[in-house]
Design an enzyme around this catalytic site. Structure first.
Site: not given
Ligand code: AR6
Length: 169
Positions: A9-10, A23, A32-33, A121-122, A124
Protein backbone atom coordinates in the site's frame (compact mmCIF):
# COMPACT_ATOMS: atom_id res chain seq x y z
CA UNK A 1 20.18 5.88 -7.50
CA UNK A 2 18.53 2.59 -6.63
CA UNK A 3 15.26 1.17 -7.86
CA UNK A 4 13.27 -0.86 -5.38
CA UNK A 5 10.18 -2.99 -5.96
CA UNK A 6 7.65 -3.61 -3.21
CA UNK A 7 4.20 -5.10 -3.06
CA UNK A 8 1.85 -3.17 -0.83
CA UNK A 9 0.00 0.00 0.00
CA UNK A 10 1.62 3.26 -1.10
CA UNK A 11 0.02 5.21 1.76
CA UNK A 12 2.21 3.30 4.24
CA UNK A 13 5.55 4.01 2.57
CA UNK A 14 8.30 5.78 4.54
CA UNK A 15 9.61 7.97 1.73
CA UNK A 16 9.92 11.70 1.15
CA UNK A 17 7.19 11.68 -1.52
CA UNK A 18 4.46 9.35 -2.69
CA UNK A 19 3.04 9.84 -6.17
CA UNK A 20 -0.73 9.86 -6.64
CA UNK A 21 -2.50 8.66 -9.78
CA UNK A 22 -4.95 11.56 -9.70
CA UNK A 23 -7.40 13.02 -12.20
CA UNK A 24 -7.22 16.48 -13.72
CA UNK A 25 -9.75 17.97 -11.28
CA UNK A 26 -7.46 17.15 -8.31
CA UNK A 27 -10.61 16.57 -6.27
CA UNK A 28 -9.87 12.99 -5.28
CA UNK A 29 -11.47 9.81 -6.56
CA UNK A 30 -11.27 6.04 -6.16
CA UNK A 31 -8.33 3.62 -6.32
CA UNK A 32 -4.97 4.87 -5.11
CA UNK A 33 -6.24 8.48 -5.22
CA UNK A 34 -9.01 7.66 -2.74
CA UNK A 35 -6.59 5.72 -0.50
CA UNK A 36 -4.10 8.64 -0.43
CA UNK A 37 -6.76 11.22 0.41
CA UNK A 38 -8.23 8.99 3.13
CA UNK A 39 -4.85 8.28 4.70
CA UNK A 40 -3.50 11.83 4.40
CA UNK A 41 -6.60 13.68 5.61
CA UNK A 42 -8.09 16.98 4.59
CA UNK A 43 -4.84 18.96 4.40
CA UNK A 44 -4.25 17.35 1.00
CA UNK A 45 -7.58 18.32 -0.54
CA UNK A 46 -7.20 21.85 0.81
CA UNK A 47 -3.88 22.28 -1.00
CA UNK A 48 -5.32 20.64 -4.12
CA UNK A 49 -8.14 23.18 -4.12
CA UNK A 50 -5.64 26.04 -3.83
CA UNK A 51 -3.82 24.66 -6.87
CA UNK A 52 -7.11 24.34 -8.75
CA UNK A 53 -7.96 27.95 -7.98
CA UNK A 54 -4.52 29.06 -9.12
CA UNK A 55 -4.10 27.00 -12.30
CA UNK A 56 -7.40 25.25 -12.94
CA UNK A 57 -6.43 21.64 -12.25
CA UNK A 58 -3.65 19.48 -13.64
CA UNK A 59 -3.42 18.44 -17.30
CA UNK A 60 -2.67 14.83 -18.28
CA UNK A 61 1.03 14.03 -18.00
CA UNK A 62 1.79 16.90 -15.65
CA UNK A 63 2.33 16.94 -11.90
CA UNK A 64 1.71 19.13 -8.85
CA UNK A 65 2.89 18.82 -5.25
CA UNK A 66 1.12 19.04 -1.87
CA UNK A 67 1.69 17.96 1.71
CA UNK A 68 1.19 14.28 2.55
CA UNK A 69 -0.86 15.24 5.62
CA UNK A 70 -1.06 12.35 8.09
CA UNK A 71 0.88 9.83 6.00
CA UNK A 72 4.48 8.86 6.83
CA UNK A 73 5.64 10.62 3.63
CA UNK A 74 6.21 14.40 3.59
CA UNK A 75 4.82 15.20 0.14
CA UNK A 76 2.31 13.89 -2.37
CA UNK A 77 3.11 14.45 -6.03
CA UNK A 78 -0.19 14.28 -7.90
CA UNK A 79 0.12 13.33 -11.54
CA UNK A 80 -2.60 12.59 -14.07
CA UNK A 81 -2.22 9.49 -16.19
CA UNK A 82 -3.83 9.06 -19.61
CA UNK A 83 -7.07 7.18 -20.08
CA UNK A 84 -6.17 4.27 -22.39
CA UNK A 85 -8.02 4.59 -25.68
CA UNK A 86 -6.25 1.96 -27.78
CA UNK A 87 -2.72 3.35 -27.58
CA UNK A 88 -2.77 5.68 -30.60
CA UNK A 89 -3.84 8.84 -28.83
CA UNK A 90 -0.49 9.78 -27.37
CA UNK A 91 -0.96 7.51 -24.35
CA UNK A 92 2.67 6.23 -24.18
CA UNK A 93 4.12 9.78 -24.24
CA UNK A 94 1.57 11.01 -21.73
CA UNK A 95 2.29 8.13 -19.35
CA UNK A 96 6.06 8.67 -19.68
CA UNK A 97 5.50 12.37 -18.93
CA UNK A 98 3.79 11.44 -15.65
CA UNK A 99 6.96 9.72 -14.44
CA UNK A 100 9.27 12.37 -15.90
CA UNK A 101 7.39 15.39 -14.54
CA UNK A 102 6.98 13.74 -11.12
CA UNK A 103 10.74 13.16 -10.95
CA UNK A 104 11.43 16.74 -12.05
CA UNK A 105 9.16 18.11 -9.35
CA UNK A 106 10.79 15.78 -6.82
CA UNK A 107 14.27 17.01 -7.73
CA UNK A 108 13.13 20.65 -7.53
CA UNK A 109 11.85 19.97 -4.00
CA UNK A 110 15.04 18.19 -2.87
CA UNK A 111 13.21 14.89 -2.49
CA UNK A 112 15.58 11.97 -2.04
CA UNK A 113 13.16 9.03 -1.93
CA UNK A 114 10.00 8.68 -4.00
CA UNK A 115 7.37 5.95 -4.37
CA UNK A 116 5.32 5.46 -7.54
CA UNK A 117 2.07 3.51 -7.96
CA UNK A 118 1.26 1.84 -11.28
CA UNK A 119 -0.23 4.95 -12.88
CA UNK A 120 -3.19 4.47 -15.28
CA UNK A 121 -3.33 0.68 -14.81
CA UNK A 122 -6.57 0.70 -12.80
CA UNK A 123 -9.69 2.61 -13.80
CA UNK A 124 -7.83 4.27 -16.71
CA UNK A 125 -7.31 0.86 -18.31
CA UNK A 126 -3.69 1.02 -19.50
CA UNK A 127 -2.37 -2.48 -20.36
CA UNK A 128 -0.20 -3.38 -17.38
CA UNK A 129 2.81 -4.78 -19.21
CA UNK A 130 3.15 -1.78 -21.51
CA UNK A 131 2.66 0.60 -18.60
CA UNK A 132 5.35 -1.19 -16.56
CA UNK A 133 7.81 -0.99 -19.45
CA UNK A 134 7.19 2.73 -19.86
CA UNK A 135 7.48 3.38 -16.12
CA UNK A 136 10.78 1.52 -15.74
CA UNK A 137 12.35 2.86 -18.95
CA UNK A 138 11.42 6.45 -18.14
CA UNK A 139 12.80 6.25 -14.63
CA UNK A 140 16.05 4.61 -15.77
CA UNK A 141 16.55 7.18 -18.54
CA UNK A 142 15.97 10.19 -16.31
CA UNK A 143 18.38 10.25 -13.43
CA UNK A 144 17.96 13.47 -11.48
CA UNK A 145 20.62 14.75 -9.15
CA UNK A 146 19.68 14.24 -5.51
CA UNK A 147 17.15 11.43 -6.02
CA UNK A 148 18.56 8.40 -4.22
CA UNK A 149 15.74 5.89 -4.27
CA UNK A 150 12.81 5.21 -6.55
CA UNK A 151 10.33 2.71 -5.21
CA UNK A 152 7.70 1.05 -7.39
CA UNK A 153 4.80 0.07 -5.15
CA UNK A 154 2.58 -2.56 -6.73
CA UNK A 155 -0.77 -3.21 -5.14
CA UNK A 156 -1.85 -6.16 -7.24
CA UNK A 157 -0.01 -9.42 -7.95
CA UNK A 158 -0.10 -8.97 -11.72
CA UNK A 159 1.76 -5.66 -11.63
CA UNK A 160 4.23 -6.96 -9.06
CA UNK A 161 5.07 -9.99 -11.22
CA UNK A 162 5.45 -7.84 -14.36
CA UNK A 163 7.73 -5.32 -12.65
CA UNK A 164 9.79 -8.12 -11.14
CA UNK A 165 10.26 -9.73 -14.55
CA UNK A 166 11.30 -6.49 -16.26
CA UNK A 167 13.59 -5.31 -13.45
CA UNK A 168 15.44 -8.63 -13.27
CA UNK A 169 15.89 -9.02 -17.05
N1 AR6 B 1 -1.38 1.63 -3.00
C1 AR6 B 1 -0.75 1.40 -4.17
N2 AR6 B 1 -1.38 1.14 -5.33
C2 AR6 B 1 -2.73 1.12 -5.29
C3 AR6 B 1 -3.48 1.36 -4.12
C4 AR6 B 1 -2.75 1.62 -2.93
N3 AR6 B 1 -3.35 1.87 -1.77
N4 AR6 B 1 -4.80 1.25 -4.43
C5 AR6 B 1 -4.88 0.96 -5.75
N5 AR6 B 1 -3.64 0.85 -6.27
P1 AR6 B 1 -6.20 3.59 -10.13
P2 AR6 B 1 -5.67 5.10 -12.62
C6 AR6 B 1 -3.20 0.54 -7.65
O1 AR6 B 1 -7.51 3.14 -10.63
O2 AR6 B 1 -5.85 3.88 -13.44
C7 AR6 B 1 -9.08 7.51 -9.57
O3 AR6 B 1 -10.45 7.53 -9.31
C8 AR6 B 1 -4.13 -0.27 -8.52
O4 AR6 B 1 -3.95 -1.65 -8.29
O5 AR6 B 1 -6.07 4.05 -8.72
O6 AR6 B 1 -4.50 5.99 -12.91
C9 AR6 B 1 -8.53 8.89 -9.93
O7 AR6 B 1 -9.22 9.92 -9.27
C10 AR6 B 1 -3.66 0.12 -9.92
O8 AR6 B 1 -2.65 -0.76 -10.37
O9 AR6 B 1 -5.61 4.83 -11.03
C11 AR6 B 1 -8.73 8.94 -11.40
O10 AR6 B 1 -10.02 9.38 -11.76
C12 AR6 B 1 -3.05 1.49 -9.73
O11 AR6 B 1 -3.07 1.76 -8.33
C13 AR6 B 1 -8.53 7.51 -11.84
O12 AR6 B 1 -8.84 6.70 -10.70
C14 AR6 B 1 -3.76 2.61 -10.47
O13 AR6 B 1 -5.16 2.42 -10.40
C15 AR6 B 1 -7.11 7.23 -12.24
O14 AR6 B 1 -7.02 5.95 -12.77
Amino acid sequence: MKIILVKGDITKQQVDAVVNAANSTLQGGGGVDGAIHRAGGKAIIEECLEIRNRQGGCPTGEAVITTAGNMPAVFVIHTVGPVYEGGHHGEPEKLANCYLNSLKLAAENKIKTIAFPNISTGVYGYPKKEAAQIAITTVKNNLFKGIEEIRFVCFDDENYTLYNEILTQ
